[in-house]
Write an enzyme that holds these catalytic residues in place. Structure first.
Site, short mmCIF file in Angstrom:
data_model
loop_
_atom_site.label_atom_id
_atom_site.label_comp_id
_atom_site.label_asym_id
_atom_site.label_seq_id
_atom_site.Cartn_x
_atom_site.Cartn_y
_atom_site.Cartn_z
N THR A 196 44.55 35.74 43.77
CA THR A 196 43.29 35.89 43.03
C THR A 196 43.51 36.19 41.56
O THR A 196 42.66 35.86 40.74
CB THR A 196 42.40 36.98 43.66
OG1 THR A 196 43.13 38.21 43.71
CG2 THR A 196 41.97 36.59 45.05
N CYS A 197 44.63 36.81 41.21
CA CYS A 197 44.90 37.08 39.79
C CYS A 197 45.03 35.80 38.98
O CYS A 197 44.83 35.79 37.78
CB CYS A 197 46.17 37.91 39.64
SG CYS A 197 46.03 39.57 40.28
N PHE A 198 45.41 34.71 39.66
CA PHE A 198 45.66 33.44 38.97
C PHE A 198 44.69 32.34 39.39
O PHE A 198 44.91 31.18 39.07
CB PHE A 198 47.10 32.99 39.25
CG PHE A 198 48.12 34.03 38.92
CD1 PHE A 198 48.36 34.40 37.61
CD2 PHE A 198 48.81 34.67 39.93
CE1 PHE A 198 49.29 35.38 37.31
CE2 PHE A 198 49.74 35.65 39.64
CZ PHE A 198 49.98 36.01 38.33
#
Length: 156
Positions: free
Chosen positions: A146-148
């Protein structure tokens, strides 16, 4: 001094973010709780509450596909790789709720930015397109970062 630096920074941050606006925040919350009593809110997490208050987003599939990057084994074929085509065919058949759930699964947000998918940001605030990353192995399930804004799809 350095012994209490962390404690100082934490206290200073709390004051800057909450303390100096505490009276206004209290009044805002009291007004909000008049409309929706607190006991009714405690059964929802923040994502569910966002969905209840904002409704389901309308997701433009053309915008989503046009603003998707392809990596891994999908890099050269892009959206024409079989796994990517199957992914987009499946997503096109989803209703708005399932599309929002998929978007949340990959990006940690069920909403599309106001300027569309081209304005999608990563967790650090930088622009980061929705990404389909092809994994060489077929013995895994799809998983996300989810960070990317990235979903890893095995090569089935």
């Amino acid at each position: 001094n350095n012994e209490n630096l962390f404690e100082y920074l934490e206290s200073f941050s709390k004051y800057k973010l909450l303390g100096r606006v505490a009276p206004q925040l209290t009044e805002l919350l009291l007004g909000f709780y008049e409309v929706i009593p607190l006991p009714l809110l405690t059964v929802f997490d923040f994502q569910e509450l966002e969905l209840l208050m904002c409704g389901l987003p309308k997701i433009d599939m053309r915008d989503w596909k046009a603003n998707t990057e392809y990596r891994g084994y999908c890099r050269h074929a892009g959206g024409s790789h079989n796994v990517c085509r199957w992914f987009w065919e499946l997503v096109a058949d989803f209703d708005d709720e399932m599309k929002a759930r998929l978007l949340h699964f990959v990006t940690a947000s069920s909403g599309v930015p106001a300027r569309g998918f081209s304005a999608l940001r990563s967790q650090d605030g930088n622009f980061q397109k929705f990404t389909i990353n092809g994994m060489e192995t077929a013995d895994n399930y799809p998983h996300t970062h989810t960070c990317f804004n990235r979903i890893d799809l095995p090569c089935y």
